[in-house]
Design an enzyme around this catalytic site. Structure first.
Site, PDB file in Angstrom:
ATOM      1  N   SER A   1       0.852  -1.066   0.028  1.00 31.42           N
ATOM      2  CA  SER A   1      -0.019  -0.120  -0.077  1.00 31.42           C
ATOM      3  C   SER A   1       0.971   1.069   0.041  1.00 31.42           C
ATOM      4  CB  SER A   1      -0.662   0.014   1.168  1.00 31.42           C
ATOM      5  OG  SER A   1       0.041   0.197   2.381  1.00 31.42           O
TER       6      SER A   1
ATOM      7  N   ASP B   1      -0.695  -1.666  -3.940  1.00 34.25           N
ATOM      8  CA  ASP B   1      -2.021  -1.866  -3.697  1.00 34.25           C
ATOM      9  C   ASP B   1      -2.727  -0.468  -3.527  1.00 34.25           C
ATOM     10  OD1 ASP B   1      -4.151  -3.495  -2.795  1.00 34.25           O
ATOM     11  OD2 ASP B   1      -3.730  -3.156  -0.777  1.00 34.25           O
ATOM     12  N   HIS B   2      -4.070  -0.339  -4.156  1.00 31.66           N
ATOM     13  CA  HIS B   2      -4.720   0.931  -4.156  1.00 31.66           C
ATOM     14  C   HIS B   2      -3.999   2.084  -4.366  1.00 31.66           C
ATOM     15  CE1 HIS B   2      -8.237  -1.032  -2.416  1.00 31.66           C
ATOM     16  NE2 HIS B   2      -7.581  -1.833  -1.842  1.00 31.66           N
TER      17      HIS B   2
ATOM     18  N   ASP C   1      -6.359   2.719  -8.081  1.00 37.33           N
ATOM     19  CA  ASP C   1      -7.668   2.713  -7.659  1.00 37.33           C
ATOM     20  C   ASP C   1      -8.467   4.192  -7.722  1.00 37.33           C
ATOM     21  OD1 ASP C   1      -9.851   2.631  -6.106  1.00 37.33           O
ATOM     22  OD2 ASP C   1      -8.946   2.117  -4.215  1.00 37.33           O
TER      23      ASP C   1
ATOM     24  N   GLY D   1     -10.169  -5.470   6.559  1.00 36.88           N
ATOM     25  CA  GLY D   1     -10.205  -5.365   7.797  1.00 36.88           C
ATOM     26  C   GLY D   1     -11.125  -6.536   8.413  1.00 36.88           C
TER      27      GLY D   1
ATOM     28  N   GLY E   1     -10.064  -7.680   0.786  1.00 34.30           N
ATOM     29  CA  GLY E   1     -10.488  -7.875   1.977  1.00 34.30           C
ATOM     30  C   GLY E   1     -10.750  -9.458   2.413  1.00 34.30           C
ATOM     31  N   GLY E   2      -9.546 -10.225   1.953  1.00 35.48           N
ATOM     32  CA  GLY E   2      -9.498 -11.626   2.253  1.00 35.48           C
ATOM     33  C   GLY E   2      -9.503 -12.068   3.495  1.00 35.48           C
TER      34      GLY E   2
ATOM     35  N   ASN F   1      -4.237  -9.020   4.122  1.00 34.23           N
ATOM     36  CA  ASN F   1      -3.647  -8.071   4.858  1.00 34.23           C
ATOM     37  C   ASN F   1      -3.593  -8.295   6.368  1.00 34.23           C
ATOM     38  OD1 ASN F   1      -1.633  -6.104   5.601  1.00 34.23           O
ATOM     39  ND2 ASN F   1      -3.011  -4.335   4.994  1.00 34.23           N
ATOM     40  N   THR F   2      -4.846  -7.684   6.750  1.00 37.72           N
ATOM     41  CA  THR F   2      -5.181  -7.740   8.329  1.00 37.72           C
ATOM     42  C   THR F   2      -4.864  -9.034   8.918  1.00 37.72           C
ATOM     43  OG1 THR F   2      -6.919  -6.170   7.659  1.00 37.72           O
ATOM     44  CG2 THR F   2      -6.927  -6.946   9.967  1.00 37.72           C
TER      45      THR F   2
END
Ligand code: 13P
Length: 287
Positions: free
Chosen positions: A49, A84-85, A105, A178, A208-209, A231-232
């Site tokens: 990111s 990313d984004h 994005d 998240g 958002g995996g 990510n989270t």
């Protein structure tokens, strides 16, 4: 060698499995993801990111680190280094720094502006052999201070962006970044089916995996998702294990304060999370 994500995603789409994008935060993260991908012979995408990019001292530092690790660790599986984004400016910086894949994005712009800016990047990425991800319909939740309400993308808009010649498309289908709230209704498969029908062969990206139940992830893959971003979940796993180490007072005995020792359980937790996700996505042995 760093590669574009194009071939690995086209193969995933045709083979009905998903490739994982794991966001990286530092040296330990990058090493853990690369070593696990190599161990499992899985293609992998390292996501960065803009916030993480700043934290890791800029994109050229990251390119140097990743290329060095691929070389020193003898990584043979395909690795894409992916923004990313990204903003338009961030995309330009990453292209110049040597990233092999970019996400622009433009989902928060009106669709005309998203089309204009995405178009400007399509030709450049094509000439340089860099894969390009575009986004339609903001992903909900919060990432790097950017807060977006969840939404389902409009299939007609998805087609407009896909037709520009991007490599892969992220489209909101009720997914959020998240942790998912208790009352999350789940992914909208009718939306995914309508998007797939509109965009045809284009590999789709599921952001958002973290924490999406396995059966929903697998169904999304069967309906055209070829890339899943995580990510989270790695962050939570890493921090929980480092906390355990400190709370058990292991840093207070012998040379337990050595940062390599303090972070080691966290690194193992990242590896376990990556293994679990790669198994869920079906990409093990596909490199
Ligand atoms: P999570 O943090 O929810 O796993 O989402 C990651 C992501 O989509 C990065 O773009």
């Amino acid at each position: 060698m760093l590669v574009s994500a194009k071939d690995m995603l086209n193969k995933a789409r045709d083979g009905h499995y998903g490739v994982g994008q794991f966001n990286i935060n530092n040296l330990e993260w990058t090493k853990a993801v690369l070593q696990t991908a190599e161990e499992l012979k899985a293609p992998v995408i390292l996501g960065v990111s803009e916030g993480a990019g700043k934290y890791m001292c800029g994109y050229t530092t990251i390119v140097g680190m990743v290329k060095g690790m691929i070389n020193e660790l003898g990584i043979t599986v395909p690795v894409a280094l992916h923004l990313d984004h990204g903003t338009f400016e961030g995309a330009k910086k990453c292209i110049n720094a040597g990233f092999s894949s970019i996400m622009f994005d433009g989902s928060h712009y009106p669709i005309e502006e998203n089309i204009k800016l995405t178009t400007a990047l399509v030709n450049t990425c094509d000439i340089l052999g860099i894969s390009l991800e575009a986004e339609v319909g903001a992903i909900g939740g919060e990432e790097d201070g950017v807060v977006a309400m969840g939404e389902c993308a409009d299939p007609a808009e998805c087609k407009q962006i896909a037709d520009l010649g991007v490599t892969m498309l992220a489209a909101g289908i009720g997914n959020i970044h998240g942790k998912y709230p208790e009352n999350w209704p789940g992914l909208s498969f009718p939306t995914l089916e309508a998007i797939k029908a509109a965009v045809g062969d284009m590999p789709l990206v599921l952001h958002g995996g973290t924490g999406i139940p396995a059966e929903q992830v697998k169904k999304a893959i069967s309906l055209g998702v070829a890339k899943i971003n995580v990510n989270t979940e790695c962050q939570i796993a890493f921090t929980a294990k480092v906390r355990e180490y400190i709370e058990e007072g292991k840093d207070l005995t012998g040379k337990g304060f050595d940062p390599r020792k303090v972070l080691a359980p966290g690194v193992e937790a990242i590896k376990d999370t990556v293994r679990e996700k790669m198994d869920m996505f079906g990409c093990i042995g596909k490199a």
